[in-house]
Design a protein around this motif. Structure first.
Motif, PDB file in Angstrom:
ATOM      1  N   ASN A  45      12.173  -7.908  -2.706  1.00 38.65           N
ATOM      2  CA  ASN A  45      11.247  -6.698  -3.008  1.00 38.65           C
ATOM      3  C   ASN A  45      11.192  -5.581  -1.968  1.00 38.65           C
ATOM      4  OD1 ASN A  45      10.509  -7.742  -5.649  1.00 38.65           O
ATOM      5  ND2 ASN A  45       9.016  -9.121  -4.545  1.00 38.65           N
ATOM      6  N   GLU A  46      11.371  -5.968  -0.679  1.00 34.47           N
ATOM      7  CA  GLU A  46      11.028  -5.148   0.461  1.00 34.47           C
ATOM      8  C   GLU A  46      12.323  -4.639   0.899  1.00 34.47           C
ATOM      9  OE1 GLU A  46       7.667  -6.700   2.467  1.00 34.47           O
ATOM     10  OE2 GLU A  46       6.433  -6.968   0.750  1.00 34.47           O
ATOM     11  N   ARG A  56      -5.214  -3.419   8.675  1.00 33.98           N
ATOM     12  CA  ARG A  56      -4.622  -4.260   9.716  1.00 33.98           C
ATOM     13  C   ARG A  56      -3.632  -3.513  10.478  1.00 33.98           C
ATOM     14  NH1 ARG A  56      -2.920 -10.171   7.356  1.00 33.98           N
ATOM     15  NH2 ARG A  56      -5.178 -11.280   7.324  1.00 33.98           N
ATOM     16  N   ASN A  77      -3.118 -12.997  -2.857  1.00 32.37           N
ATOM     17  CA  ASN A  77      -3.000 -11.922  -4.374  1.00 32.37           C
ATOM     18  C   ASN A  77      -3.944 -12.466  -5.369  1.00 32.37           C
ATOM     19  OD1 ASN A  77      -1.638  -9.417  -4.674  1.00 32.37           O
ATOM     20  ND2 ASN A  77       0.238 -10.603  -3.804  1.00 32.37           N
ATOM     21  N   GLN A 100      -5.023 -10.622  -8.831  1.00 32.74           N
ATOM     22  CA  GLN A 100      -4.737 -11.154  -9.937  1.00 32.74           C
ATOM     23  C   GLN A 100      -5.952 -11.130 -10.876  1.00 32.74           C
ATOM     24  OE1 GLN A 100      -1.809 -12.882 -11.209  1.00 32.74           O
ATOM     25  NE2 GLN A 100      -2.840 -13.115 -12.887  1.00 32.74           N
ATOM     26  N   GLY A 124      -0.576 -17.666   4.155  1.00 30.56           N
ATOM     27  CA  GLY A 124       0.072 -16.651   4.293  1.00 30.56           C
ATOM     28  C   GLY A 124      -0.551 -15.564   4.939  1.00 30.56           C
ATOM     29  N   GLY A 125       0.208 -14.294   4.760  1.00 32.17           N
ATOM     30  CA  GLY A 125      -0.376 -13.102   5.655  1.00 32.17           C
ATOM     31  C   GLY A 125      -0.470 -13.495   6.964  1.00 32.17           C
ATOM     32  N   CYS A 150       1.935 -18.990  -3.331  1.00 36.24           N
ATOM     33  CA  CYS A 150       1.587 -17.670  -3.765  1.00 36.24           C
ATOM     34  C   CYS A 150       2.591 -16.594  -3.994  1.00 36.24           C
ATOM     35  CB  CYS A 150       0.499 -17.021  -2.749  1.00 36.24           C
ATOM     36  SG  CYS A 150      -0.892 -18.187  -2.359  1.00 36.24           S
ATOM     37  N   TYR A 151       3.564 -16.599  -2.836  1.00 33.99           N
ATOM     38  CA  TYR A 151       4.543 -15.650  -2.951  1.00 33.99           C
ATOM     39  C   TYR A 151       5.820 -16.009  -3.767  1.00 33.99           C
ATOM     40  CZ  TYR A 151       2.704 -12.883   0.463  1.00 33.99           C
ATOM     41  OH  TYR A 151       2.024 -11.878   1.469  1.00 33.99           O
ATOM     42  N   LEU A 176      -4.725 -22.319  -5.867  1.00 33.90           N
ATOM     43  CA  LEU A 176      -5.432 -21.781  -4.737  1.00 33.90           C
ATOM     44  C   LEU A 176      -4.222 -21.876  -3.570  1.00 33.90           C
ATOM     45  CD1 LEU A 176      -8.138 -21.433  -3.175  1.00 33.90           C
ATOM     46  CD2 LEU A 176      -8.149 -23.939  -2.583  1.00 33.90           C
ATOM     47  N   CYS A 177      -4.380 -20.777  -2.744  1.00 35.59           N
ATOM     48  CA  CYS A 177      -3.378 -20.683  -1.728  1.00 35.59           C
ATOM     49  C   CYS A 177      -3.532 -21.585  -0.707  1.00 35.59           C
ATOM     50  CB  CYS A 177      -3.909 -19.374  -1.113  1.00 35.59           C
ATOM     51  SG  CYS A 177      -3.187 -19.046   0.632  1.00 35.59           S
ATOM     52  N   ARG A 235       1.912 -15.821  -8.065  1.00 34.49           N
ATOM     53  CA  ARG A 235       1.059 -14.574  -8.281  1.00 34.49           C
ATOM     54  C   ARG A 235       2.039 -13.458  -7.618  1.00 34.49           C
ATOM     55  NH1 ARG A 235      -3.523 -17.499  -7.127  1.00 34.49           N
ATOM     56  NH2 ARG A 235      -3.198 -17.510  -4.921  1.00 34.49           N
ATOM     57  N   ALA A 236       2.643 -13.732  -6.609  1.00 32.80           N
ATOM     58  CA  ALA A 236       3.426 -12.528  -5.983  1.00 32.80           C
ATOM     59  C   ALA A 236       4.689 -12.159  -6.862  1.00 32.80           C
ATOM     60  CB  ALA A 236       3.721 -12.595  -4.682  1.00 32.80           C
ATOM     61  N   ASN A 237       5.404 -13.271  -7.455  1.00 28.19           N
ATOM     62  CA  ASN A 237       6.426 -12.823  -8.150  1.00 28.19           C
ATOM     63  C   ASN A 237       6.813 -13.385  -9.602  1.00 28.19           C
ATOM     64  OD1 ASN A 237       8.563 -11.225  -6.239  1.00 28.19           O
ATOM     65  ND2 ASN A 237       7.724 -12.963  -5.004  1.00 28.19           N
ATOM     66  N   PRO A 239       3.260  -7.637  -7.384  1.00 25.00           N
ATOM     67  CA  PRO A 239       2.243  -7.983  -6.481  1.00 25.00           C
ATOM     68  C   PRO A 239       2.650  -8.178  -4.782  1.00 25.00           C
ATOM     69  CG  PRO A 239       1.938  -9.079  -8.637  1.00 25.00           C
ATOM     70  CD  PRO A 239       3.203  -8.574  -8.624  1.00 25.00           C
ATOM     71  N   GLY A 240       3.679  -9.019  -4.845  1.00 23.98           N
ATOM     72  CA  GLY A 240       4.061  -9.299  -3.535  1.00 23.98           C
ATOM     73  C   GLY A 240       4.625  -8.249  -2.387  1.00 23.98           C
ATOM     74  N   GLN A 241       5.058  -7.278  -3.194  1.00 18.89           N
ATOM     75  CA  GLN A 241       5.722  -6.052  -2.405  1.00 18.89           C
ATOM     76  C   GLN A 241       4.589  -5.221  -1.884  1.00 18.89           C
ATOM     77  OE1 GLN A 241       8.779  -3.817  -4.788  1.00 18.89           O
ATOM     78  NE2 GLN A 241       8.330  -2.076  -3.533  1.00 18.89           N
ATOM     79  N   CYS A 250      -7.725 -12.783   5.647  1.00 19.28           N
ATOM     80  CA  CYS A 250      -7.072 -12.471   4.286  1.00 19.28           C
ATOM     81  C   CYS A 250      -5.721 -13.441   4.326  1.00 19.28           C
ATOM     82  CB  CYS A 250      -6.736 -11.304   4.121  1.00 19.28           C
ATOM     83  SG  CYS A 250      -5.676 -10.859   2.814  1.00 19.28           S
ATOM     84  N   THR A 251      -5.359 -14.107   3.262  1.00 19.57           N
ATOM     85  CA  THR A 251      -4.183 -14.698   3.463  1.00 19.57           C
ATOM     86  C   THR A 251      -2.929 -14.016   2.670  1.00 19.57           C
ATOM     87  OG1 THR A 251      -4.466 -16.039   1.432  1.00 19.57           O
ATOM     88  CG2 THR A 251      -5.083 -17.020   3.558  1.00 19.57           C
ATOM     89  N   THR A 252      -3.273 -13.079   1.922  1.00 16.56           N
ATOM     90  CA  THR A 252      -2.450 -12.073   1.377  1.00 16.56           C
ATOM     91  C   THR A 252      -2.123 -12.754   0.182  1.00 16.56           C
ATOM     92  OG1 THR A 252      -0.257 -12.505   2.206  1.00 16.56           O
ATOM     93  CG2 THR A 252      -1.673 -10.709   3.521  1.00 16.56           C
ATOM     94  N   SER A 307      -1.302 -19.124 -12.233  1.00 15.87           N
ATOM     95  CA  SER A 307      -1.865 -17.759 -11.564  1.00 15.87           C
ATOM     96  C   SER A 307      -3.377 -17.962 -10.910  1.00 15.87           C
ATOM     97  CB  SER A 307      -1.885 -16.570 -12.576  1.00 15.87           C
ATOM     98  OG  SER A 307      -3.164 -17.026 -13.659  1.00 15.87           O
ATOM     99  N   ARG A 308      -3.867 -19.019 -11.147  1.00 16.67           N
ATOM    100  CA  ARG A 308      -5.124 -19.422 -10.635  1.00 16.67           C
ATOM    101  C   ARG A 308      -5.044 -20.251  -9.289  1.00 16.67           C
ATOM    102  NH1 ARG A 308      -7.283 -19.412 -16.108  1.00 16.67           N
ATOM    103  NH2 ARG A 308      -9.009 -18.044 -16.208  1.00 16.67           N
ATOM    104  N   ARG A 368      -9.442 -14.188 -19.506  1.00 12.54           N
ATOM    105  CA  ARG A 368      -8.854 -15.368 -18.551  1.00 12.54           C
ATOM    106  C   ARG A 368     -10.554 -16.339 -18.736  1.00 12.54           C
ATOM    107  NH1 ARG A 368      -5.000 -14.854 -15.215  1.00 12.54           N
ATOM    108  NH2 ARG A 368      -5.726 -15.885 -13.406  1.00 12.54           N
ATOM    109  N   ASN A 423      10.124 -13.299  -1.169  1.00  6.31           N
ATOM    110  CA  ASN A 423       9.793 -11.892  -1.677  1.00  6.31           C
ATOM    111  C   ASN A 423       9.985 -10.701  -0.673  1.00  6.31           C
ATOM    112  OD1 ASN A 423       7.180 -10.473  -2.847  1.00  6.31           O
ATOM    113  ND2 ASN A 423       6.766 -10.485  -0.511  1.00  6.31           N
TER     114      ASN A 423
END
Lengths: 260, 435
Positions: free
Chosen positions: A106-107, B394, B374, B378, A191-192, A152-153, A186-187, A156-158, B252-254, B370-372, A183-184, B60, A102
């Protein structure tokens, strides 16, 4: 695996590899993730793709620092990595870590690092589609109930949901979905920057919540595509499934074990 | 004539009050000092059509989406009738569109009535869902007090408005049947035409009292509701549209870049081997402490939030009993904006109350959980990103206050010294290949 060569070695020999394999910190140092790294490198070798790693020249992408709030440290790491990558004229990067994927994809562009970045889920899917990877007739996962835990990364993220599932379907396995998927999904709880600290006080841990989903699915194997998820799910399943009836494997490991 | 004068006064008052509150909100949103994307207008219009007008994300959960669609369509379409009501009120006429539209008129009103019944049913189901069924996102602590009442007031008001609408048509039809002057013959409408038989035998004076009362209560209710909106979570019916338009277009990850930090890092890299020079420009502020440090999109998000809690229902932290709830992040941001707005209205500084969003409204513990992942981003049907606010707060904690849990400090140190979040030497990076 003596044949794994670094970018510096390629460069000294005046050669350039097809791809750079970005191993990531987990893949480099975490014993469980090292197995994933070896599995993916094994596939690349088997298929005959020339690849390099950066080895000692690879640094943390800065992802956990950035998401914890330390933008300064992130920018320092990003700057250093981009200098290294650009010095070698890297075009294409493949990585087994969705967090590295990611951030590189992206960054880094905004900071001057422009590369084609591919996650190993998509890369393996392509190799299968091109016929470069063929599965054994009687692979050990044929007909087995396998469920996939979305990172997630990646998800949902990508928006990458189908590639890892396509890889699992190529094993001729019976793909079952967890209650919360795509997309649903669970993490895993990593992350983060959570990977590097204790969770806040709550009623349970995130990976325990996810372990319950896994058991509920009735799968014999859980496939993941992220070294952080691997760590968290191993821990979560440790208490939920003490007899280790459910196997936890990365898609690269599953492919390597099933390849003809 | 008295009715007309009264109507003009009431309308003028309702519109004046509403415009004043809209100005207050607009000023508050523009307190956000960071800019947000306005590029790719084509794509943004598409998002507005799909997400706001088309309510894509609501689907959804199809059952709830259909019920919500009844209320939404009812709101949009029945409000066409408001135009006639207002013109009637101002000119003293009665059903002035009827002769213009001819036979189309009863069909149109008939459609409105069917929608009104559907709105009624949906509102009753929603009241039951909110108050009787044990649905977690409607029961959690962040809705305690006003937010829970707010939701119920909205549903009850909508039920009342629909009842007034059907009552005024029913009595109107009974009056038409009795041939009372001023009540234009339009023919029976689909729903009220069935109901009118119950009141057809009433004396016309009584019917007129009921018809006039329902007519006035209906329009007064609408004016009251209009002015209730800006104080309520129900503002989403207006702000969902601009919020979808200005939603994030990048993956969304960016995470958003901080050019001011990138610039400082560039200077450090250029100065390697040289004496560091003292920076002449004033030290910029990193991250966000209060609403003024956020972007105007973050603040528009907060006013667009309808507190449905889909974000928190999907949040891994909320689900495992952590303090963090993405819905609360949005509610806190709005509460803080209102407080800052009141400070400004009293001619004081924005932060005159000595409070900040970070610390006084949102705690460090919430931000840490928060685990980020998303999931909140979503799930949000109206394109809100609680994650973006969390990450900016943060940044302030770490970069301005050097406040991070000890494990994170160690992770930072390891990255800085060993180029990895763990304490392993970089020289060992390729060791995996040896075994």
């Amino acid at each position: 695996m003596e044949q794994v060569r670094t970018m510096a070695q390629f460069s000294q020999a005046g050669q350039s590899p097809e791809i750079l394999f970005w191993v990531g910190c987990s893949g480099s140092f975490d014993p469980r993730a090292q197995q994933i790294t070896r599995a993916f490198a094994g596939i690349l070798t088997h298929v005959g793709i020339s690849f390099a790693i950066l080895g000692p020249e690879e640094s943390c992408t800065g992802d956990p620092a950035r998401r914890a709030g330390n933008e300064f440290l992130f920018q320092m790491m990003a700057r250093g990595n981009i200098e290294t990558l650009n010095r070698y004229g890297i075009q294409k990067i493949v990585t087994t870590c969705p967090h590295c994927f990611n951030i590189l994809k992206n960054e880094y562009p905004e900071l001057g690092g422009h590369y084609e970045v591919v996650h190993h889920a998509e890369f393996l899917q392509d190799l299968i589609l091109q016929g470069k990877i063929r599965m054994k007739e009687d692979g050990s996962y044929k007909g087995k109930r396998i469920t996939y835990h979305d990172s997630c990364y990646l998800g949902r993220a990508n928006g990458i949901y189908e590639a890892p599932r396509a890889v699992l379907e190529a094993l001729d396995s019976e793909l079952v979905e967890m209650r919360r998927c795509r997309s649903r999904g669970l993490c895993c709880g990593a992350g983060g920057g959570q990977m590097f600290k204790e969770e806040e006080k709550g009623t349970k841990r995130v990976n325990q919540e996810r372990a319950a989903d896994i058991l509920e699915s009735g799968a014999a194997v859980v496939a993941s595509a992220c070294p952080f998820c691997m760590t968290m799910l191993s821990d979560g399943m440790g208490s939920a499934d003490p007899e280790k009836k459910v196997k936890l494997l990365d898609i690269a490991e599953l492919v390597l074990q099933s390849m003809a | 004539m008295i009715q007309q004068i009264l109507f003009i006064l009431v309308t003028a008052l309702a519109v004046t009050l509403f415009v004043r509150k809209v100005r207050f909100i607009r000023r508050n949103i523009l307190l956000g000092s960071r800019d947000s994307g306005r590029d790719h207008p084509g794509l943004r219009w598409k998002n507005t059509l799909l997400l706001a007008l088309g309510q894509k994300k609501m689907f959804r959960n199809p059952l709830v989406a259909v019920l919500h669609l009844f209320i939404y369509a009812g709101f949009l379409i029945i409000n066409l009738e408001i135009l006639e009501i207002i013109l009637d009120g101002l000119t003293g006429s009665h059903r002035m569109f009827a002769p213009l539209l001819g036979r189309l008129y009863p069909v149109l009103i008939g459609c409105f009535e069917v929608l009104a019944v559907l709105v009624l049913v949906a509102c009753v189901v929603f009241l039951i869902r909110r108050n009787l069924l044990r649905i977690r996102r409607f029961r959690s602590g962040d809705l305690q007090g006003w937010p829970r009442s707010d939701a119920n007031y909205i549903l009850i008001t909508e039920i009342a408005l629909m009842c007034f609408f059907l009552t005024l048509n029913t009595t109107d039809h009974a009056l038409q049947l009795q041939g009372v002057a001023h009540y234009r013959q339009t023919g029976a409408f689909w729903v009220s035409g069935l109901l009118s038989r119950w009141v057809a035998h009433w004396p016309s004076t009584r019917l007129i009292v009921w018809e006039r009362s329902a007519w006035w209560l209906h329009i007064l209710g609408i004016f009251a509701f209009l002015n209730y909106l800006p104080f309520s979570k129900h503002l989403h019916i207006l702000l969902a549209f601009p919020n979808a338009y200005y939603g994030r277009l990048v993956p969304p990850g960016q995470m958003d870049n901080m050019p001011e930090v990138a610039q400082e890092v560039s200077l450090i890299f250029q100065q390697q081997g040289q004496e560091p020079q003292a920076s002449t420009s004033p030290q910029p502020k990193f991250g966000a402490r209060d609403i003024g440090d956020l972007s105007w999109k973050n603040l528009l998000d907060a006013y667009s939030c309808t507190e449905c809690g889909r974000c928190s229902a999907a949040c891994p932290a909320t689900q495992t009993g952590k303090q963090l709830s993405p819905r609360k992040i949005m509610m806190d941001t709005r509460d803080r904006m209102e407080a800052v707005g009141r400070n400004l209205d009293r001619g004081k500084n924005a932060g005159a109350d000595g409070k900040f969003l970070l610390g006084d409204y949102i705690s460090e513990e919430e931000l840490r959980a928060c685990t980020t992942c998303n999931a909140c981003v979503q799930e949000c049907p109206v394109s809100i990103s609680p994650l973006d606010i969390i990450l900016q707060l943060r940044r302030y904690l770490v970069m301005e206050e050097s406040r991070a849990p000890q494990e994170w400090q160690m992770m930072f140190n390891n990255i800085e010294n060993n180029q990895a979040p763990w304490k392993f030497p970089a020289s060992g990076r390729a060791d995996w290949a040896k075994s």
